[in-house]
Structure formats: structure tokens, C-alpha cells
Scaffold this motif. Structure first.
Motif, PDB file in Angstrom:
ATOM      1  N   ILE A  60       0.839  -1.208   0.000  1.00 25.84           N
ATOM      2  CA  ILE A  60       0.000   0.000   0.000  1.00 25.84           C
ATOM      3  C   ILE A  60       0.868   1.250   0.000  1.00 25.84           C
ATOM      4  O   ILE A  60       0.596   2.217  -0.713  1.00 25.84           O
ATOM      5  N   LEU A  61       1.946   1.195   0.774  1.00 29.13           N
ATOM      6  CA  LEU A  61       2.863   2.331   0.826  1.00 29.13           C
ATOM      7  C   LEU A  61       3.348   2.698  -0.582  1.00 29.13           C
ATOM      8  O   LEU A  61       3.481   3.865  -0.924  1.00 29.13           O
ATOM      9  N   LEU A  62       3.572   1.692  -1.400  1.00 23.51           N
ATOM     10  CA  LEU A  62       4.066   1.941  -2.762  1.00 23.51           C
ATOM     11  C   LEU A  62       3.017   2.595  -3.646  1.00 23.51           C
ATOM     12  O   LEU A  62       3.345   3.323  -4.572  1.00 23.51           O
ATOM     13  N   TYR A  63       1.755   2.282  -3.403  1.00 19.88           N
ATOM     14  CA  TYR A  63       0.724   2.713  -4.367  1.00 19.88           C
ATOM     15  C   TYR A  63      -0.230   3.783  -3.866  1.00 19.88           C
ATOM     16  O   TYR A  63      -1.034   4.290  -4.635  1.00 19.88           O
ATOM     17  N   GLU A  64      -0.123   4.175  -2.560  1.00 20.66           N
ATOM     18  CA  GLU A  64      -1.133   5.115  -2.081  1.00 20.66           C
ATOM     19  C   GLU A  64      -1.052   6.471  -2.787  1.00 20.66           C
ATOM     20  O   GLU A  64      -2.072   7.071  -3.107  1.00 20.66           O
ATOM     21  N   SER A  65       0.176   6.929  -3.105  1.00 20.76           N
ATOM     22  CA  SER A  65       0.280   8.239  -3.767  1.00 20.76           C
ATOM     23  C   SER A  65      -0.341   8.173  -5.163  1.00 20.76           C
ATOM     24  O   SER A  65      -1.061   9.077  -5.574  1.00 20.76           O
ATOM     25  N   GLU A  66      -0.051   7.084  -5.893  1.00 16.57           N
ATOM     26  CA  GLU A  66      -0.607   6.971  -7.249  1.00 16.57           C
ATOM     27  C   GLU A  66      -2.138   6.938  -7.198  1.00 16.57           C
ATOM     28  O   GLU A  66      -2.810   7.519  -8.053  1.00 16.57           O
TER      29      GLU A  66
END
Ligand code: ATP
Ligand code: MG
Length: 361
Positions: free
Chosen positions: A219-225
Motif C-alpha cells: 500500500i505504501l508503494l501505491y497510495e500516492s498513485e
């Protein structure tokens, strides 16, 4: 041996040079009663440009054969839509045929076994090209990993200087800005570490891993996107921690592939308030479950069985390898993957890790 189009066991068209349907196998006529019509009449207009480019590159002169959905061949190429007023998604092959006058007149798609084999060889060459493309993608992944690694060094320097300036900023009453900047640098570093751990080529080594922690890292990898794409990304993690013997980097890759598909499935959802993805964990029937639920376009019931086949894709630029790779990794872990979906409502992909893995003797 002569193979007549009338005996073809799967849907197949012969088009002339102007892409008008000249002949069709019985099952093709059944689905698309379209003889003497332009082939484009039975296609979704969204694929016209794609199709034109493909036909241009595939045919020099003479007709082509479009063979749809032959179970014996790996899936390749085209989507044909609109059948009896219903939309149908069908993947197909497009094979240029030579010596066509004779073939067209006699109603034969391939004159003999040799020609058929030659056509299949060219088909397999195309599949190999796609595999090569995927390897190229892996190389790009390695390059990206290299860049990510290099970004960490300047970030560490900036962080160091901010810490150095901290006392003076505190004196000026501006210490909180340094705190925010340092926090953001820590966050960026964490994302880079996560990215590197996923892209790193690891062995098949499995370690006792927290499933909840793994989900949090993805989730950390994709929350900004997701924020950028107006997607609300929610989590619902089971209380307590599940530990499982797994290869964290591979399972992360699985979650990423499924999550990316979910994000792509939301592209057609107009209202931002309806763009939702939830990742949850729970225990159910002696299994740890990771679920990825989206409110996207959904999947047609007849397509579900094909999702995990190599090269099955309904996306103009999709390779159709994401889910195939996922399935292999999941099965290597003794786990299984299940899909539930409703067209227009969304899909749920669940990965089930059995709690008591049978011991092999
Ligand atoms: N969450 C989803 N919602 C709707 N359709 C989906 C979803 N996940 C997968 N699909 C369907 O399954 C097909 C196969 O998915 P897969 O990830 O294997 O390939 P792809 O996304 O098309 O291409 P790529 O190889 O780049 O991932 C997709 O083209 C899409 O039609
Ligand atoms: Mg995909």
C-alpha cells in the motif's frame, strides 16, 4: 491434406485485401452472420486504429485468415465485438495466407499441413517476440531499481544537512519545517526500499513473513498513485498477525499485479466517488486470505476462466502476463487464487494461504 474452412472446429474468417469477409467457418457464421461485410463492421470502433495498424503490418497483399479462439493455440491478437447485438470479447489470431486466389476460390484456409505448420510457426515467433518484450520490461525494471538506489544517496545527504541545521532552525522558531521535511525524506526512503525489495531478484527462499505487514508495504508503494488517480484505497486488516512461510518479494509482486489491474479496471469509472479499492486480510476456512476488491468494470462470466492463461488481455497495450505470473507464484506457495466479479460492479481477487500446509513425505 486439405483443410476446408467448412470443417474448421473454431471460428475463423477469410478476409480479402479490402478486409471484407469472404468466407467463414460454421461457428464463425453462427456468431457473426457477416459474410461479404467489412470486417470492421463487427469490431468495436475503439479498436479500429489498433486494427488498421496491425493489418497494415501483417498483410502485404492477399487475404488473411482470422482464426478466433482456437483452444489448441495460444491466444494472440484481435478483439472482435458485437455479435447478435451482444458484445463479445474474443481474442483471435491474424495469419496472412499466401497463394490466396486458389485458396479463396476453393474455400480452403490452408492448403496443406505444411502451410498450416508454417503459419503456426510464425504465430509462435510472434509469441516469442512478446516474451522478449517482457524480458525487456524486466531490464527496464532493473534500470529503475538502479536509479531508485542512486536517489537514496542525495536524500541521505539532504536529511543530514537538515539535521545539522536543526538547532539553528529551532532558534528561529522554524524547527517544525525541518521535522516535516525529514519525515517526508524518511517516507521517500521507505518507498525506495520497498521498491528495491520488490524488484530485487531473489532466490526462491521463503521466510516466516507477516501477511499484514506485506500488505502495508504494498500500500505504501501505491497510495500516492491512487490519490493522483482519485482512487480511494482502503485497507481492512485482520486483528493479530498471520505469519506464513513465503517469498515476500514474489508475493508482493503478485499483490502489485492484482492491484495494478484493479486500478486499470477503475479507469472507465467516471465518478471519483465510485473509484474504490479495498485490500483486506482475514482468516476463513483454515486459510489466511488476502483480498483485493475493486469497484471497476468487472469481468464477463465467460472470460473468467481465461484470465490466468498466458497472453490473455482485453487491454490495448496489455501483455496478458500479469495474472499468469501471479498464478504460478501463488501455486508455488501451495496457495490458490479465486475471482468473483460482476460486470459494471467490480471484482474481488482472493489469495488463500492454507493454514496447515500438508507435509510432503
Ligand atoms: N480487476 C480486474 N477487473 C477487470 N478485469 C480484470 C481485472 N483483473 C484482470 N482483468 C482482466 O484480465 C486480463 C488479464 O490480466 P493480466 O494482468 O494477466 O494482463 P493485462 O493486465 O491485460 O496485461 P499485463 O501483462 O500488462 O498485466 C485483463 O486484460 C483484464 O481483461
Ligand atoms: Mg495486468
Amino acid at each position: 491434406m486439405l483443410i476446408e474452412i467448412a470443417n474448421f472446429p473454431f471460428p475463423c474468417f477469410i478476409l480479402d485485401h479490402n478486409l471484407i469477409i469472404q468466407k467463414a467457418s460454421p461457428s464463425a457464421i453462427n456468431r457473426f452472420p457477416a459474410i461479404q461485410q467489412p470486417f470492421f463492421d463487427i469490431m468495436d470502433p475503439g479498436f479500429y486504429n489498433d486494427a488498421r495498424a496491425f493489418f497494415r503490418s501483417s498483410i502485404s497483399d492477399g487475404p488473411i485468415v482470422l482464426a478466433l479462439n482456437d483452444k489448441n493455440m495460444e491466444k494472440h491478437y484481435y478483439r472482435v465485438y458485437k455479435s447478435h447485438g451482444r458484445e463479445g470479447k474474443i481474442l483471435s489470431y491474424c495469419i496472412p495466407i499466401t497463394d490466396t486466389e486458389a485458396e479463396l476460390n476453393s474455400g480452403m484456409a490452408w492448403r496443406d499441413r505444411q502451410t498450416l505448420d508454417a503459419n503456426l510457426t510464425s504465430l509462435h515467433q510472434k509469441i516469442d517476440e512478446m516474451r522478449a518484450l517482457n524480458i525487456a520490461r524486466e531490464d527496464t525494471g532493473k534500470l529503475a531499481a538502479g536509479i531508485a538506489h542512486e536517489i537514496r544517496n542525495p536524500l541521505t545527504i539532504v536529511k543530514g544537512f537538515l539535521q545539522l541545521l536543526r538547532p539553528e532552525l529551532d532558534e528561529l522558531g522554524k524547527g517544525k519545517y525541518a521535522s516535516v521535511a525529514i519525515e517526508e525524506i524518511n517516507r521517500a526512503n521507505k518507498i525506495i526500499s520497498e521498491f528495491l525489495s520488490v524488484s530485487k531478484h531473489t532466490s526462491n527462499e521463503k521466510t516466516n513473513t507477516s501477511i499484514n505487514q506485506l500488505v502495508k508495504e504494498v500500500i505504501l508503494l501505491y497510495e500516492s498513485e491512487c490519490i493522483l488517480k482519485d482512487i480511494s484505497l482502503g485497507t481492512s486488516l485482520a486483528k493479530g498477525d498471520f505469519l506464513y512461510m513465503l517469498n515476500a518479494s514474489q508475493i508482493k509482486q503478485v499483490l502489485i499485479n492484482i492491484l495494478k489491474n484493479a486500478m486499470e479496471a477503475l479507469e472507465s469509472v467516471e465518478h471519483a466517488s465510485r473509484r474504490e479499492i479495498t485490500i483486506f486480510t482475514k482468516t476463513e476456512n483454515d486459510a489466511y486470505v488476502i483480498g483485493i476488491q475493486d469497484s471497476g468494470c468487472g469481468i464477463e462470466p465467460e472470460t473468467i476462466s481465461q484470465l490466468f492463461s498466458p497472453f490473455f488481455s482485453t487491454k490495448p497495450n496489455g501483455n496478458g502476463l500479469g495474472l499468469n505470473i501471479c498464478k504460478k507464484i501463488i501455486e508455488e506457495h501451495g496457495a490458490s487464487v479465486h475471482v468473483e466479479s460482476k460486470v459494471g460492479k467490480g471484482s474481488l481477487f482472493s489469495i488463500l494461504f492454507p493454514i496447515s500446509v500438508p507435509v510432503c513425505s
